[in-house]
Scaffold this motif. Structure first.
Motif, PDB file in Angstrom:
ATOM      1  N   ILE A 114     -21.293 -21.475  34.286  1.00 37.93           N
ATOM      2  CA  ILE A 114     -22.415 -21.409  33.351  1.00 37.93           C
ATOM      3  C   ILE A 114     -23.442 -22.501  33.629  1.00 37.93           C
ATOM      4  CG2 ILE A 114     -23.108 -21.536  30.937  1.00 37.93           C
ATOM      5  CD1 ILE A 114     -20.425 -20.290  30.214  1.00 37.93           C
ATOM      6  N   TYR A 115     -23.010 -23.770  33.575  1.00 36.36           N
ATOM      7  CA  TYR A 115     -23.946 -24.887  33.747  1.00 36.36           C
ATOM      8  C   TYR A 115     -23.792 -25.600  35.084  1.00 36.36           C
ATOM      9  CZ  TYR A 115     -24.216 -24.420  28.643  1.00 36.36           C
ATOM     10  OH  TYR A 115     -24.362 -23.951  27.375  1.00 36.36           O
ATOM     11  N   GLY A 116     -22.687 -25.384  35.773  1.00 38.44           N
ATOM     12  CA  GLY A 116     -22.429 -26.099  37.010  1.00 38.44           C
ATOM     13  C   GLY A 116     -21.515 -27.293  36.790  1.00 38.44           C
ATOM     14  N   PHE A 117     -21.393 -28.140  37.817  1.00 43.01           N
ATOM     15  CA  PHE A 117     -20.590 -29.366  37.718  1.00 43.01           C
ATOM     16  C   PHE A 117     -21.365 -30.409  36.917  1.00 43.01           C
ATOM     17  CE2 PHE A 117     -19.076 -27.310  41.603  1.00 43.01           C
ATOM     18  CZ  PHE A 117     -17.705 -27.339  41.417  1.00 43.01           C
ATOM     19  N   LEU A 118     -20.642 -31.146  36.090  1.00 41.77           N
ATOM     20  CA  LEU A 118     -21.286 -32.068  35.164  1.00 41.77           C
ATOM     21  C   LEU A 118     -22.156 -33.102  35.863  1.00 41.77           C
ATOM     22  CD1 LEU A 118     -21.667 -33.129  32.281  1.00 41.77           C
ATOM     23  CD2 LEU A 118     -19.596 -34.504  32.606  1.00 41.77           C
ATOM     24  N   VAL A 119     -21.665 -33.718  36.937  1.00 41.92           N
ATOM     25  CA  VAL A 119     -22.416 -34.770  37.628  1.00 41.92           C
ATOM     26  C   VAL A 119     -23.329 -34.173  38.688  1.00 41.92           C
ATOM     27  CG1 VAL A 119     -22.237 -36.848  39.048  1.00 41.92           C
ATOM     28  CG2 VAL A 119     -20.624 -36.485  37.162  1.00 41.92           C
ATOM     29  N   ASN A 141     -24.539 -31.236  39.039  1.00 44.62           N
ATOM     30  CA  ASN A 141     -25.584 -30.360  38.490  1.00 44.62           C
ATOM     31  C   ASN A 141     -26.055 -30.867  37.122  1.00 44.62           C
ATOM     32  OD1 ASN A 141     -23.325 -28.019  39.729  1.00 44.62           O
ATOM     33  ND2 ASN A 141     -25.284 -28.410  40.735  1.00 44.62           N
ATOM     34  N   ALA A 142     -26.157 -32.188  36.996  1.00 38.31           N
ATOM     35  CA  ALA A 142     -26.523 -32.802  35.718  1.00 38.31           C
ATOM     36  C   ALA A 142     -27.875 -32.305  35.202  1.00 38.31           C
ATOM     37  CB  ALA A 142     -26.548 -34.319  35.857  1.00 38.31           C
ATOM     38  N   ALA A 143     -28.809 -32.060  36.109  1.00 40.70           N
ATOM     39  CA  ALA A 143     -30.137 -31.604  35.682  1.00 40.70           C
ATOM     40  C   ALA A 143     -30.041 -30.253  34.984  1.00 40.70           C
ATOM     41  CB  ALA A 143     -31.077 -31.518  36.877  1.00 40.70           C
ATOM     42  N   ASN A 144     -29.150 -29.389  35.445  1.00 39.80           N
ATOM     43  CA  ASN A 144     -29.006 -28.079  34.817  1.00 39.80           C
ATOM     44  C   ASN A 144     -28.345 -28.204  33.449  1.00 39.80           C
ATOM     45  OD1 ASN A 144     -29.454 -25.158  35.212  1.00 39.80           O
ATOM     46  ND2 ASN A 144     -27.234 -25.042  35.001  1.00 39.80           N
ATOM     47  N   TRP A 145     -27.372 -29.121  33.304  1.00 41.75           N
ATOM     48  CA  TRP A 145     -26.800 -29.381  31.992  1.00 41.75           C
ATOM     49  C   TRP A 145     -27.876 -29.869  31.028  1.00 41.75           C
ATOM     50  CZ3 TRP A 145     -21.739 -29.344  29.842  1.00 41.75           C
ATOM     51  CH2 TRP A 145     -20.752 -28.854  30.690  1.00 41.75           C
ATOM     52  N   ARG A 146     -28.689 -30.824  31.487  1.00 43.88           N
ATOM     53  CA  ARG A 146     -29.731 -31.355  30.606  1.00 43.88           C
ATOM     54  C   ARG A 146     -30.736 -30.279  30.204  1.00 43.88           C
ATOM     55  NH1 ARG A 146     -29.467 -35.805  34.273  1.00 43.88           N
ATOM     56  NH2 ARG A 146     -31.321 -35.019  35.365  1.00 43.88           N
ATOM     57  N   ALA A 147     -30.991 -29.333  31.105  1.00 49.73           N
ATOM     58  CA  ALA A 147     -31.976 -28.287  30.833  1.00 49.73           C
ATOM     59  C   ALA A 147     -31.535 -27.345  29.712  1.00 49.73           C
ATOM     60  CB  ALA A 147     -32.251 -27.479  32.100  1.00 49.73           C
ATOM     61  N   HIS A 148     -30.249 -27.388  29.339  1.00 49.80           N
ATOM     62  CA  HIS A 148     -29.740 -26.526  28.280  1.00 49.80           C
ATOM     63  C   HIS A 148     -29.223 -27.319  27.081  1.00 49.80           C
ATOM     64  CE1 HIS A 148     -29.524 -23.946  31.892  1.00 49.80           C
ATOM     65  NE2 HIS A 148     -29.738 -22.961  31.044  1.00 49.80           N
ATOM     66  N   ASP A 149     -29.481 -28.611  27.058  1.00 54.81           N
ATOM     67  CA  ASP A 149     -28.898 -29.495  26.051  1.00 54.81           C
ATOM     68  C   ASP A 149     -29.901 -29.766  24.928  1.00 54.81           C
ATOM     69  OD1 ASP A 149     -27.672 -31.526  24.615  1.00 54.81           O
ATOM     70  OD2 ASP A 149     -26.877 -32.509  26.411  1.00 54.81           O
ATOM     71  N   PRO A 150     -29.611 -29.342  23.693  1.00 54.95           N
ATOM     72  CA  PRO A 150     -30.546 -29.613  22.590  1.00 54.95           C
ATOM     73  C   PRO A 150     -30.906 -31.085  22.453  1.00 54.95           C
ATOM     74  CG  PRO A 150     -28.889 -28.037  21.901  1.00 54.95           C
ATOM     75  CD  PRO A 150     -28.465 -28.523  23.259  1.00 54.95           C
ATOM     76  N   TYR A 151     -29.963 -31.966  22.684  1.00 60.20           N
ATOM     77  CA  TYR A 151     -30.211 -33.406  22.582  1.00 60.20           C
ATOM     78  C   TYR A 151     -31.300 -33.831  23.562  1.00 60.20           C
ATOM     79  CZ  TYR A 151     -29.026 -38.408  22.287  1.00 60.20           C
ATOM     80  OH  TYR A 151     -29.058 -39.770  22.100  1.00 60.20           O
ATOM     81  N   GLU A 152     -31.216 -33.358  24.801  1.00 60.55           N
ATOM     82  CA  GLU A 152     -32.209 -33.701  25.821  1.00 60.55           C
ATOM     83  C   GLU A 152     -33.544 -33.023  25.558  1.00 60.55           C
ATOM     84  OE1 GLU A 152     -31.717 -35.896  28.082  1.00 60.55           O
ATOM     85  OE2 GLU A 152     -29.530 -36.140  28.065  1.00 60.55           O
ATOM     86  N   LEU A 153     -33.511 -31.833  24.983  1.00 61.59           N
ATOM     87  CA  LEU A 153     -34.728 -31.052  24.752  1.00 61.59           C
ATOM     88  C   LEU A 153     -35.416 -31.404  23.437  1.00 61.59           C
ATOM     89  CD1 LEU A 153     -33.256 -27.577  25.806  1.00 61.59           C
ATOM     90  CD2 LEU A 153     -34.927 -28.911  27.108  1.00 61.59           C
TER      91      LEU A 153
END
Length: 350
Positions: A239-244, A246-258
């Motif tokens: 879904i999001y990739g590896f945490l480290v 692919n961190a940018a992809n995790w952030r792109a779906h994170d309400p906290y970051e957005l």
């Protein structure tokens, strides 16, 4: 409910050893009639034109009437690579040949559930009948409200595209839904509602999350999310990739970051925080996964609240302390916030 200047009761972090148990809950396991003396006229479905497709080629292939104001549609979706259903509640003055449009509320469901979740667990038909608005409940499966990363290859399923492009265009082009929109979601659907509002500013006037995970990369949360995906029979990395890596992809779906992108949208969120049962919750032992899971979710809501405070982004929060990750709490909160959502989109009370 407390507004952004208030502070809500804070719970402790999830108990040690409960991570895998709580995983089954964290990303979304989901354990008015016409006024007296007034006949509710059934909407007229007779169509002069065939269904119009979405820009992606998604199209409505079937329409099943379930009641005078309730219909299921089957959508053949290129973004998903398959056909899924969506349920629509129509106002009683709706007509297929109308030239007017109606305000619309999108209701997203939690994980391990489907598009029938809201009507199965709440009186959403009754709430909807009290207002001159359309309510849309799309299928989301266990798709995490994201276009899947798929190890960088992308491709299907694209749940974000399905919800924000295909469903929106199909109901606007075929059911006279307008651009005055709001969204509400429970659990994973709450996360999705907030994420979509932030990624597409202006799409929703008002958005409400009920026990959504609002900080994907909070300590311990990625493990819970990936464990949940695995328990659902999915590749936990897809879904999001590896945490480290692919961190940018995790952030792109994170309400906290957005969160900064929510300025200009009315934001509501709620959750329990203590890991204790609340009003209407079933009897459960202290180690119940619904209690552990809600405590973990509540920690992300508290962090999200603090993030919005630092950014100066207005919000309304109901961090109610005691409460399990289940429908008794969500129904209680949803019934209270419903009139505010309707007012935000200009829906007329009937």
């Amino acid at each position: 409910m407390t507004r952004h200047e208030g502070r809500s009761r804070t719970g402790r972090g999830p108990r040690a050893g409960a991570l895998l148990a709580a995983a089954a809950l964290v990303m979304g396991m989901t354990a008015v009639a016409a006024p007296p003396g007034t006949a509710a006229a059934a909407p007229t479905f007779t169509r002069a034109q065939p269904f119009r497709p979405a820009d992606t080629g998604a199209r409505i292939t079937a329409e099943t009437r379930l009641g005078p104001q309730e219909v299921d549609i089957t959508i053949e979706s290129p973004s998903l690579g398959r056909s899924v259903k969506t349920r629509i509640l129509l106002p009683r003055d709706w007509r297929a040949d109308a030239t007017a449009t109606w305000p619309v509320l999108y209701a997203y469901h939690g994980g391990q559930d489907d598009y029938t979740s809201w009507p199965r667990n709440t009186d959403i038909e009754g709430w909807a009948a009290g207002y001159d608005a359309i309510v849309v409940m799309p299928e989301a499966a266990d798709g995490a409200y994201a276009d899947w990363y798929n190890y960088g290859f992308r491709g299907t399923p694209k749940w974000e595209t399905f919800h924000t492009k295909e469903v929106v265009q199909l109901v606007e082009r075929n059911y006279h839904a307008g651009t005055a929109r709001a969204a509400i979601g429970d659990s994973a659907g709450g996360q999705g509602a907030i994420t979509y509002a932030a990624k597409y500013p202006g799409m929703f006037r008002h958005v409400a999350s009920l026990s959504g995970v609002l900080w994907l990369r909070a300590p311990g949360m990625p493990s819970l999310i990936m464990a949940t995906n695995a328990l659902n029979g999915q590749d936990p990395i897809a879904i999001y990739g590896f945490l480290v890596l692919n961190a940018a992809n995790w952030r792109a779906h994170d309400p906290y970051e957005l969160a900064p992108r929510l300025a200009g949208t009315k934001v509501f969120f709620s959750s329990g925080t203590t890991g204790n049962p609340g009003p209407g919750d079933p009897d459960a032992p202290p180690w119940d996964v619904g209690l552990f899971g809600e405590q973990a979710v509540g920690a992300t809501n508290l962090a999200f609240r603090d993030r919005l405070d630092r950014l100066g982004v207005p919000y309304t929060a109901d961090l109610y302390g005691d409460g399990r990750h289940n429908w008794p709490a969500w129904t209680r909160v949803a019934s209270r916030v419903w009139p505010d959502l309707m007012a935000s989109i200009g829906a007329r009370e009937l």
